[in-house]
Design an enzyme around this catalytic site. Structure first.
Site, PDB file in Angstrom:
ATOM      1  CE  LYS A  53      43.056  81.889  33.509  1.00  0.00           C
ATOM      2  NZ  LYS A  53      43.529  81.866  34.896  1.00  0.00           N
ATOM      3  CD  GLN A  97      44.420  84.731  37.016  1.00  0.00           C
ATOM      4  OE1 GLN A  97      43.520  83.957  36.718  1.00  0.00           O
ATOM      5  NE2 GLN A  97      45.633  84.630  36.517  1.00  0.00           N
ATOM      6  CG  ASP A 120      42.864  77.597  38.528  1.00  0.00           C
ATOM      7  OD1 ASP A 120      43.231  77.331  37.375  1.00  0.00           O
ATOM      8  OD2 ASP A 120      42.806  78.753  39.003  1.00  0.00           O
TER       9      ASP A 120
HETATM   10  N1  GUN Z   1      48.109  82.806  37.834  1.00  0.00           N
HETATM   11  C1  GUN Z   1      48.972  82.351  36.896  1.00  0.00           C
HETATM   12  N2  GUN Z   1      48.500  81.219  36.334  1.00  0.00           N
HETATM   13  C2  GUN Z   1      47.329  80.953  36.941  1.00  0.00           C
HETATM   14  C3  GUN Z   1      46.358  79.915  36.784  1.00  0.00           C
HETATM   15  O1  GUN Z   1      46.499  78.987  35.991  1.00  0.00           O
HETATM   16  N3  GUN Z   1      45.278  80.013  37.594  1.00  0.00           N
HETATM   17  C4  GUN Z   1      45.112  81.017  38.483  1.00  0.00           C
HETATM   18  N4  GUN Z   1      44.034  80.997  39.235  1.00  0.00           N
HETATM   19  N5  GUN Z   1      45.983  81.965  38.654  1.00  0.00           N
HETATM   20  C5  GUN Z   1      47.088  81.938  37.880  1.00  0.00           C
END
Ligand code: GUN
Length: 282
Positions: A53, A97, A120
């Site tokens: 990311k 996350q 998100d």
């Molecule tokens: N953990 C697994 N997929 C995601 C996601 O798309 N966003 C976040 N914040 N955590 C995750």
């Protein structure tokens, strides 16, 4: 039949080029879109996702700030950090996350993020907006699936979409997004009886369960669209999806690979959401 392979990586690249142009326009106005990524503890999978990311942000000119907190960080201190970021006008997106360590209440953390910075799309207000058909940030993975199918020229109306998996991050919002596009929608999961008899009815089949190659060719309708959200390691340690690609691609009409399918789309939508958040401040 040999399926058309949907190249998520190429589609994501074109979205990122568009995002980069919008970032340049914002930079000309003195705004640098900024995303804060909060990671608590040292989950190895999270570390890889977050690294990807951050790298993607850098490539399109989005500023990213990674905040790494130790495993024993208190819930209170994460809440306090989010509160500060909510009021900081230089910050456009806040991403925590997941998963979080067990002593931290995930819901309490996600509800603390300002819905306007919730890139998100996990905040209850944004989930409610999706449920009600209102605009708001949508979770990146299901949004990425929709965008990928749209940009491949595929249609939704009247199709039977079957979603395997019922998580808050993928399965449930995915089903709502198909419903919003006039699909007939089924969600199937680990307790579903005769699962294969339902998946075989799918014009669009999305699997998001995290079980290596569980979707076999006899579970798939000939000519259908098969989307693989899973990112797994098989017993040999090889990266694979939920779909048995080699056999299913002989039956399906369209299929997404792993890697190079949904994964890059998730990141492209995260960038898009972050830049949208920055644009909304103009
Ligand atoms: N953990 C697994 N997929 C995601 C996601 O798309 N966003 C976040 N914040 N955590 C995750």
């Amino acid at each position: 039949m040999v399926a058309n392979i949907i190249d998520g990586k190429a589609i994501a690249t074109s979205i990122r080029q568009d995002v980069k142009k919008r970032v340049d326009q914002l930079l000309n106005k003195g705004i640098q879109p900024t995303l804060v990524v909060i990671v608590v503890g040292n989950n190895p999978a999270s570390a890889i996702y977050v690294r990807n990311k951050i790298k993607a942000c850098h490539e399109v000119g989005v500023r990213s700030i990674k905040v790494s907190l130790s495993d024993d960080t208190t819930e209170q201190s994460v809440l306090k950090l989010i509160e500060e970021l909510n009021t900081d006008t230089n910050i456009n997106g806040i991403l925590v996350q997941l998963p979080l360590p067990k002593h931290i209440d995930e819901h309490r953390i996600l509800e603390k993020i300002s819905p306007e910075k919730d890139v998100d799309g996990f905040h209850l207000l944004n989930a409610g907006r999706l449920l009600s058909g209102l605009s708001g940030f949508r979770p990146c993975t299901p949004s990425g699936v929709i965008r990928m199918l749209e940009l491949s020229g595929l249609s939704f109306e009247g199709k039977h979409a079957v979603v395997v998996g019922r998580s808050n991050i993928v399965g449930k919002p995915m089903a709502l997004m198909f419903l919003e596009r006039n699909c007939t929608v089924s969600i199937v999961h680990s307790k579903t009886k005769e699962l294969a008899s339902i998946t075989r009815q799918a014009d669009i089949l999305v699997s998001a369960v995290g079980k290596p190659r569980m979707i076999s060719a006899n579970m798939v309708k000939p000519g259908s669209i098969v989307v693989d959200v899973g990112i797994n390691r098989d017993t040999d340690g090889k990266l694979c999806g939920d779909v048995d690609f080699d056999t299913v691609s002989e039956v399906a009409g369209w299929i997404t690979p792993v890697p190079g399918g949904v994964g890059p789309m998730t990141i492209a939508i995260l960038l898009d959401n972050t830049v949208k958040s920055a644009e909304s401040t103009l």
